[in-house]
Design a protein around this motif. Structure first.
Motif, PDB file in Angstrom:
ATOM      1  N   ALA A  40       0.832  -1.211   0.000  1.00 25.93           N
ATOM      2  CA  ALA A  40       0.000   0.000   0.000  1.00 25.93           C
ATOM      3  C   ALA A  40       0.865   1.259   0.000  1.00 25.93           C
ATOM      4  CB  ALA A  40      -0.899   0.012   1.229  1.00 25.93           C
ATOM      5  N   PRO A  41       0.418   2.312  -0.707  1.00 28.61           N
ATOM      6  CA  PRO A  41       1.171   3.571  -0.711  1.00 28.61           C
ATOM      7  C   PRO A  41       1.242   4.161   0.701  1.00 28.61           C
ATOM      8  CG  PRO A  41      -0.525   3.591  -2.409  1.00 28.61           C
ATOM      9  CD  PRO A  41      -0.769   2.386  -1.567  1.00 28.61           C
ATOM     10  N   ARG A  42       2.405   4.660   1.070  1.00 32.95           N
ATOM     11  CA  ARG A  42       2.581   5.282   2.382  1.00 32.95           C
ATOM     12  C   ARG A  42       1.662   6.471   2.582  1.00 32.95           C
ATOM     13  NH1 ARG A  42       6.558   5.092   5.923  1.00 32.95           N
ATOM     14  NH2 ARG A  42       7.814   3.223   5.832  1.00 32.95           N
ATOM     15  N   ILE A  43       1.422   7.242   1.531  1.00 31.30           N
ATOM     16  CA  ILE A  43       0.644   8.465   1.696  1.00 31.30           C
ATOM     17  C   ILE A  43      -0.860   8.206   1.604  1.00 31.30           C
ATOM     18  CG2 ILE A  43       2.423  10.060   0.861  1.00 31.30           C
ATOM     19  CD1 ILE A  43       0.304   9.877  -1.712  1.00 31.30           C
ATOM     20  N   SER A  44      -1.270   6.944   1.427  1.00 30.97           N
ATOM     21  CA  SER A  44      -2.695   6.645   1.335  1.00 30.97           C
ATOM     22  C   SER A  44      -3.262   6.345   2.727  1.00 30.97           C
ATOM     23  CB  SER A  44      -2.910   5.471   0.390  1.00 30.97           C
ATOM     24  OG  SER A  44      -4.287   5.309   0.129  1.00 30.97           O
ATOM     25  N   TYR A  45      -4.527   5.964   2.771  1.00 29.25           N
ATOM     26  CA  TYR A  45      -5.225   5.733   4.033  1.00 29.25           C
ATOM     27  C   TYR A  45      -6.008   4.419   3.961  1.00 29.25           C
ATOM     28  CZ  TYR A  45      -4.167  10.649   4.799  1.00 29.25           C
ATOM     29  OH  TYR A  45      -3.511  11.836   4.952  1.00 29.25           O
ATOM     30  N   LEU A  46      -6.154   3.771   5.108  1.00 30.34           N
ATOM     31  CA  LEU A  46      -6.837   2.467   5.115  1.00 30.34           C
ATOM     32  C   LEU A  46      -8.211   2.479   4.432  1.00 30.34           C
ATOM     33  CD1 LEU A  46      -5.922   1.071   8.668  1.00 30.34           C
ATOM     34  CD2 LEU A  46      -5.117   0.232   6.452  1.00 30.34           C
ATOM     35  N   ARG A 181      -6.322   9.936  -3.912  1.00 29.61           N
ATOM     36  CA  ARG A 181      -7.155   8.764  -4.212  1.00 29.61           C
ATOM     37  C   ARG A 181      -6.684   8.061  -5.478  1.00 29.61           C
ATOM     38  NH1 ARG A 181     -13.482   9.806  -3.378  1.00 29.61           N
ATOM     39  NH2 ARG A 181     -13.387   7.586  -3.811  1.00 29.61           N
ATOM     40  N   GLU A 182      -6.314   8.878  -6.451  1.00 25.30           N
ATOM     41  CA  GLU A 182      -5.888   8.292  -7.734  1.00 25.30           C
ATOM     42  C   GLU A 182      -4.394   8.035  -7.779  1.00 25.30           C
ATOM     43  OE1 GLU A 182      -7.332  11.386 -10.229  1.00 25.30           O
ATOM     44  OE2 GLU A 182      -9.414  11.007  -9.640  1.00 25.30           O
ATOM     45  N   HIS A 183      -3.717   8.417  -6.736  1.00 27.24           N
ATOM     46  CA  HIS A 183      -2.275   8.277  -6.614  1.00 27.24           C
ATOM     47  C   HIS A 183      -1.553   8.895  -7.817  1.00 27.24           C
ATOM     48  CE1 HIS A 183       0.944   6.795  -4.179  1.00 27.24           C
ATOM     49  NE2 HIS A 183       1.589   6.445  -5.254  1.00 27.24           N
ATOM     50  N   ASN A 184      -1.892  10.148  -8.070  1.00 25.23           N
ATOM     51  CA  ASN A 184      -1.322  10.840  -9.226  1.00 25.23           C
ATOM     52  C   ASN A 184      -0.365  11.944  -8.767  1.00 25.23           C
ATOM     53  OD1 ASN A 184      -0.930  12.676 -11.429  1.00 25.23           O
ATOM     54  ND2 ASN A 184      -2.630  11.654 -12.465  1.00 25.23           N
ATOM     55  N   TYR A 185       0.924  11.659  -8.857  1.00 27.87           N
ATOM     56  CA  TYR A 185       1.967  12.570  -8.364  1.00 27.87           C
ATOM     57  C   TYR A 185       1.893  13.939  -9.035  1.00 27.87           C
ATOM     58  CZ  TYR A 185       6.736  14.344  -7.563  1.00 27.87           C
ATOM     59  OH  TYR A 185       7.814  15.119  -7.242  1.00 27.87           O
ATOM     60  N   ASP A 186       1.808  13.955 -10.358  1.00 26.02           N
ATOM     61  CA  ASP A 186       1.837  15.227 -11.080  1.00 26.02           C
ATOM     62  C   ASP A 186       0.645  16.105 -10.718  1.00 26.02           C
ATOM     63  OD1 ASP A 186       4.198  14.636 -12.363  1.00 26.02           O
ATOM     64  OD2 ASP A 186       3.178  13.549 -13.975  1.00 26.02           O
ATOM     65  N   ASN A 187      -0.536  15.481 -10.655  1.00 29.20           N
ATOM     66  CA  ASN A 187      -1.720  16.262 -10.304  1.00 29.20           C
ATOM     67  C   ASN A 187      -1.603  16.829  -8.893  1.00 29.20           C
ATOM     68  OD1 ASN A 187      -2.791  15.733 -12.747  1.00 29.20           O
ATOM     69  ND2 ASN A 187      -4.429  14.357 -12.034  1.00 29.20           N
ATOM     70  N   PHE A 188      -1.021  16.034  -8.002  1.00 28.26           N
ATOM     71  CA  PHE A 188      -0.904  16.506  -6.631  1.00 28.26           C
ATOM     72  C   PHE A 188       0.042  17.691  -6.539  1.00 28.26           C
ATOM     73  CE2 PHE A 188       0.833  16.855  -2.417  1.00 28.26           C
ATOM     74  CZ  PHE A 188      -0.292  16.762  -1.626  1.00 28.26           C
TER      75      PHE A 188
END
Lengths: 324, 125
Positions: A40-46, A181-188
């Motif tokens: 799971a991505p570190r920056i995401s949430y359960l 949510r979409e795990h999109n680095y550029d958008n973030f």
């Protein structure tokens, strides 16, 4: 260099082993298959993992009628030590806090730092959430508002007001969350770079007038985006089995010296981290500090940490563990 | 409930234990010494249509979580669990309920008080 660390934090993942609580399983369940491993991505949430867990674990283990009747808002997660997991903490923090806490308990085996990260065992319960421990309804909507609040709190610490966050358009604020949510680095980072300080190190000796933080609490509009110009780094210290510690943390001392992680730790926990006779700070009793799964050298500057190793919510989470 | 109305003639309760006085030796003792216990002052400010409280200044055990402040507010206002209650620090952001009052006080106190705004509707998102 700057975006390298941001990219590494964004791409960082941790292994989780999610097991259904036996008490949540009716007799008709297929108990041969009860654990789901996920990176799971570190920056995401359960709560953001729930659809995937449902599809790959619950729908396979449970009979069709039980699976169809599941209410995701009743789901909650626990470690094997019966600690209810805070669903509003980033997953990377849950992971680091779990293993540093384990390191402080005597009966624990810890793999050496060089070995692969072990999966974090998590038990998933499908009903009867303990509202007193979860504090907030674990819906994606309340998760989003909790994330936004964390961004604003961090903004207030950095610049003395929440103007950078509130200055974002509604679509931009939503965009931050959607990018997670979409795990999109550029958008973030298209939006995130408007709020978070620039991690490029300041050129030494060039600052004839250093961008000192505004000393009064009114938050005059700071235009500089320098990592060392913030009033305070949004930073939390996690000790095993103790309340989280958060305090003002200026990147530059009154003498104009950059504050290091070692300075911060020795000031906060002098019994665990001592300030060495030289510039070097040392850890005593095997205490160590983890940020985003790494052990930064104690001479790492906190200003740099705030700009480079902060999570998507802008917070630097430092977990303290003990090495036997 | 650990919230007490402030009467400034009473001495502050529970000074921070000094690290030196901690009797437990070793690392466990070191950890214990950092579990803090003292009091801070909280000032409540109503926003919008929220009713004003009879008393605005309170003393609270710093180690309490912000959740305790929220529960106290509900009780004082006589609001049920289902009634929406929004709380903010410095008219700027909502802390998470598991932040300790001590942490919020250290970072955000204004003139010796932690200012808590409360409202029945969302004010600063």
């Amino acid at each position: 260099m700057s975006s390298l660390f941001r990219q590494m934090v964004w791409d960082g993942t941790v292994p989780l082993a999610i097991k259904l609580a036996p008490s949540s399983l009716p007799s008709s369940s297929d108990r041969m298959l009860d654990t789901y491993f996920i990176q799971a991505p570190r920056i995401s949430y359960l709560p953001l993992l729930i659809p995937e867990i449902r599809q790959n674990l619950c729908d396979l283990v449970l009979d069709e009628a039980t699976a169809a009747a599941l209410r995701e808002e009743d789901w909650w997660f626990e470690t094997e030590k019966d600690n209810v997991l805070k669903w509003h903490w980033p997953i990377g923090l849950l992971y680091d806090a779990h293993f540093t806490t384990m390191s402080a308990s005597e009966s624990c085996f810890l793999p050496s730092a060089s070995s692969l990260s072990p999966p974090m065992p998590i038990t998933l319960y499908l009903s009867n959430p303990p509202a007193d421990k979860l504090l907030l309804t674990p819906s994606v909507e309340s998760l989003k508002s909790s994330f936004m609040s964390q961004c604003k709190e961090a903004d207030f610490l950095r610049w003395g007001s929440t103007r950078r966050m509130t200055g974002l358009r509604k679509t931009e604020q939503d965009g931050l969350w959607d990018a997670i949510r979409e795990h999109n680095y550029d958008n973030f980072w298209k939006i995130g770079s408007k709020i978070l300080p620039n991690p490029n190190p300041p050129s030494p000796l060039l600052n004839s007038s250093p961008p000192t933080p505004n000393p009064d609490g009114t938050g005059a509009a700071t235009t500089t985006n320098d990592a060392y110009a913030v009033r305070s780094i949004p930073l939390r210290l996690f000790l095993p089995n103790a309340p989280v510690i958060q305090d003002l943390c200026s990147p530059v001392t009154q003498n104009g010296v950059h504050t290091t992680l070692g300075d911060l730790l020795s000031a906060s926990f002098p019994l665990l981290f001592s300030k060495g006779a030289n510039i070097q700070n040392t850890s005593i009793s095997g205490a160590y500090a983890v940020v985003q799964g790494m052990e930064p050298p104690l001479e790492t500057e906190v200003g740099w940490l705030g700009a480079s190793l902060a999570g998507a919510d802008g917070w630097v989470n430092v977990c303290v563990g003990l090495r036997a | 409930m650990a919230l007490l109305p402030i009467d400034d003639s009473t001495p502050p309760v529970g000074p921070t234990p000094s690290i030196a006085s901690s009797g437990t030796p070793g690392v466990a003792g070191a950890l214990e010494a950092y579990r803090q216990k003292d009091m801070t002052k909280v000032r409540f400010k109503a926003i919008g249509n929220a009713p004003i409280m009879r008393q605005n200044y309170y003393r609270i055990t710093a180690s309490n979580r912000f959740q305790a402040v929220i529960q106290f507010l509900r009780k004082e206002l006589g609001w049920k669990a289902a009634d929406p209650l929004f709380t903010y620090i410095n008219s700027a952001f909502s802390p998470t309920p598991d932040d300790t009052v001590a942490n919020l006080y250290k970072c955000f106190a204004t003139e010796g008080h932690l200012i808590v705004n409360y409202s029945s509707t969302a004010a600063w998102g």
